[in-house]
Write an enzyme that holds these catalytic residues in place. Structure first.
Site, PDB file in Angstrom:
ATOM      1  N   TYR A 170       0.852  -1.193   0.000  1.00  0.00           N
ATOM      2  CA  TYR A 170       0.000   0.000   0.000  1.00  0.00           C
ATOM      3  C   TYR A 170       0.881   1.234   0.000  1.00  0.00           C
ATOM      4  CZ  TYR A 170      -3.021   3.775   1.394  1.00  0.00           C
ATOM      5  OH  TYR A 170      -3.677   4.976   1.416  1.00  0.00           O
ATOM      6  N   GLU A 202      -3.203   7.669  -4.162  1.00  0.00           N
ATOM      7  CA  GLU A 202      -3.052   6.350  -3.557  1.00  0.00           C
ATOM      8  C   GLU A 202      -2.779   5.289  -4.620  1.00  0.00           C
ATOM      9  OE1 GLU A 202      -5.826   4.965  -0.106  1.00  0.00           O
ATOM     10  OE2 GLU A 202      -6.611   4.085  -1.925  1.00  0.00           O
TER      11      GLU A 202
END
Ligand code: GDP
Ligand code: MN
Length: 387
Positions: free
Chosen positions: A109, A197
């Protein structure tokens, strides 16, 4: 403002983030054509909606050849995709992204946000990619790493390397990972994002670092200096009332409750919603009509509130400073005449020309419940529903 995955990937690519080769399609035939041009061994077909969680909701399909890509696209385009982020009504899929499938070995992530508490941009990274970061934060906070970034310096190479080591990235892929982190950070700053992101950032079996999914949110207040980004706005994905409100210069956020709110000033609007909640009511919307709304804007705002079938009562809370109470009253009366007012209307007016405003409302013969003070207004709005 949000954009689609494929658009975010196009932007991030120009900043040095590695994305799989691919293309976007509006029809199954187009998807097949893209697959033929890609000429790879395996494909992935991904629904493009402004929401995540598509993988678990059948919005992402693997395909072994262009014909299968066409079949997959046929299944996805036109479907109403319900994920944990869409709400129960789901979202209609109009386009798919066709990409070369990656052989994923590990999912990381990577995110960039503004941490308001420390007034700095922060890069967040985790070895537990693929999942929602909120879930990781709640269940395994020790698996989340953060680097706050000095705006005058930018993401320093040592910071990115530090994160890469924490994520246990194989040594020979650290530089590649750093490049992706730097690209993500630079894109965030250059595009005035509120969030950027990559989830997951994949380490592949053939030793590559690839952004499998990407998400970018932009600061609406900075969009005026990003014409190309502003054009990526997808009206199909946005709340119709929010769009309409913004076209009248009103700040509107749709909510789930049944008390329609019309307030001037964001702070007062927030306080009004707090007091409604305190009295066990639920606001149907946040609406700040601004400091100097015209009677026309008030009329439009009122119509917008009434167009929401959930609304069972309306609470008008105006503190007339620059705004004049009689203008508000005129707008309300005009709107109520044009649209049949079928729900109780609680009004709290205070400030400039308040007497005139109250008189106009009284003379209008509208069924207005007058309130003295904010607390009284919130209580009366909640009571009106119960009755
Ligand atoms: P989201 O569910 O909307 O967040 O969509 P993602 O693009 O993040 O995909 C969800 C999951 O699907 C990923 O975490 C991967 O596990 C899987 N996935 C997506 N693309 C690929 C791919 O090219 N290859 C493989 N093997 N898995 C993929
Ligand atoms: Mn994802």
């Amino acid at each position: 403002m949000n954009i689609h995955e494929y658009q975010a990937k196009e932007i991030l690519k120009t900043y040095g983030v590695s994305v799989p080769p691919g293309g976007v399609a509006r029809t199954p035939e187009e998807a097949e054509r893209i697959a033929k041009e890609l000429a790879c061994e395996r494909f992935i077909v991904k629904a493009q909606i402004h929401a995540g969680g598509r993988g678990k909701a059948d919005g992402i399909k693997l395909a072994n050849n262009p014909k299968e890509v066409q079949k997959a696209a046929e299944g996805i385009i036109g479907m109403r995709l319900v994920t944990h982020q869409t709400g129960k009504d789901g979202k209609l899929v109009r386009t798919v992204l066709v990409e070369e499938a990656s052989n994923i070995e590990k999912e990381l992530y990577l995110g960039v946000i503004v941490d308001r508490a420390i007034s700095q941009i922060v890069m967040i990274a985790s070895e537990s990619g693929g999942m929602d970061i909120e879930e990781i934060a709640a269940e395994q906070p020790e698996k989340i790493w953060r680097e706050s970034i000095d705006l005058t310096i930018g993401l320093a190479p040592f910071q990115a390397r530090k994160l890469a080591y924490k994520l246990n990235v194989p040594k020979q892929l650290v530089n590649e990972t750093v490049k992706n982190m730097t690209g993500l950070y630079n894109a965030f700053v250059a595009c005035d994002c509120s969030l950027a992101e990559i989830n997951p950032l994949a380490i592949t079996a053939d030793g590559k670092v690839v952004a499998i999914d990407a998400k970018m949110n932009f600061d609406d207040n900075a969009l005026f200096r990003h014409e190309a980004i502003a054009e990526l706005r997808d009206a199909d994905e946005e709340d119709v009332r929010e769009l309409e409100a913004s076209s009248y210069g009103l700040s509107w956020v749709s909510l789930d409750g049944n008390i329609g709110c019309m307030v001037n000033g964001a702070g007062l609007a927030m306080a009004t919603m707090d007091l409604i909640k305190l009295h066990k009511g639920e606001p149907a919307n946040f609406l700040d009509v601004g400091g100097s709304a015209s009677a026309e804007q008030i009329t439009q705002a009122f119509k917008l509130i009434l167009s929401d079938k959930k609304v069972r009562t309306i609470l008008v809370n105006i503190f007339g400073g620059i705004m004049k109470c009689d203008v508000i009253a005129e707008g309300i009366i005009k709107a109520a005449r044009e649209v049949k007012l079928s729900v109780p209307l609680v009004v709290r007016l205070e400030g400039t020309n308040v007497e005139l405003g109250k008189r106009l409302l009284a003379e209008s013969k509208l069924n207005v419940i007058s309130a003295d003070g904010l607390e009284d207004a919130a209580r009366k709005a909640v009571m009106a529903i119960r009755q």
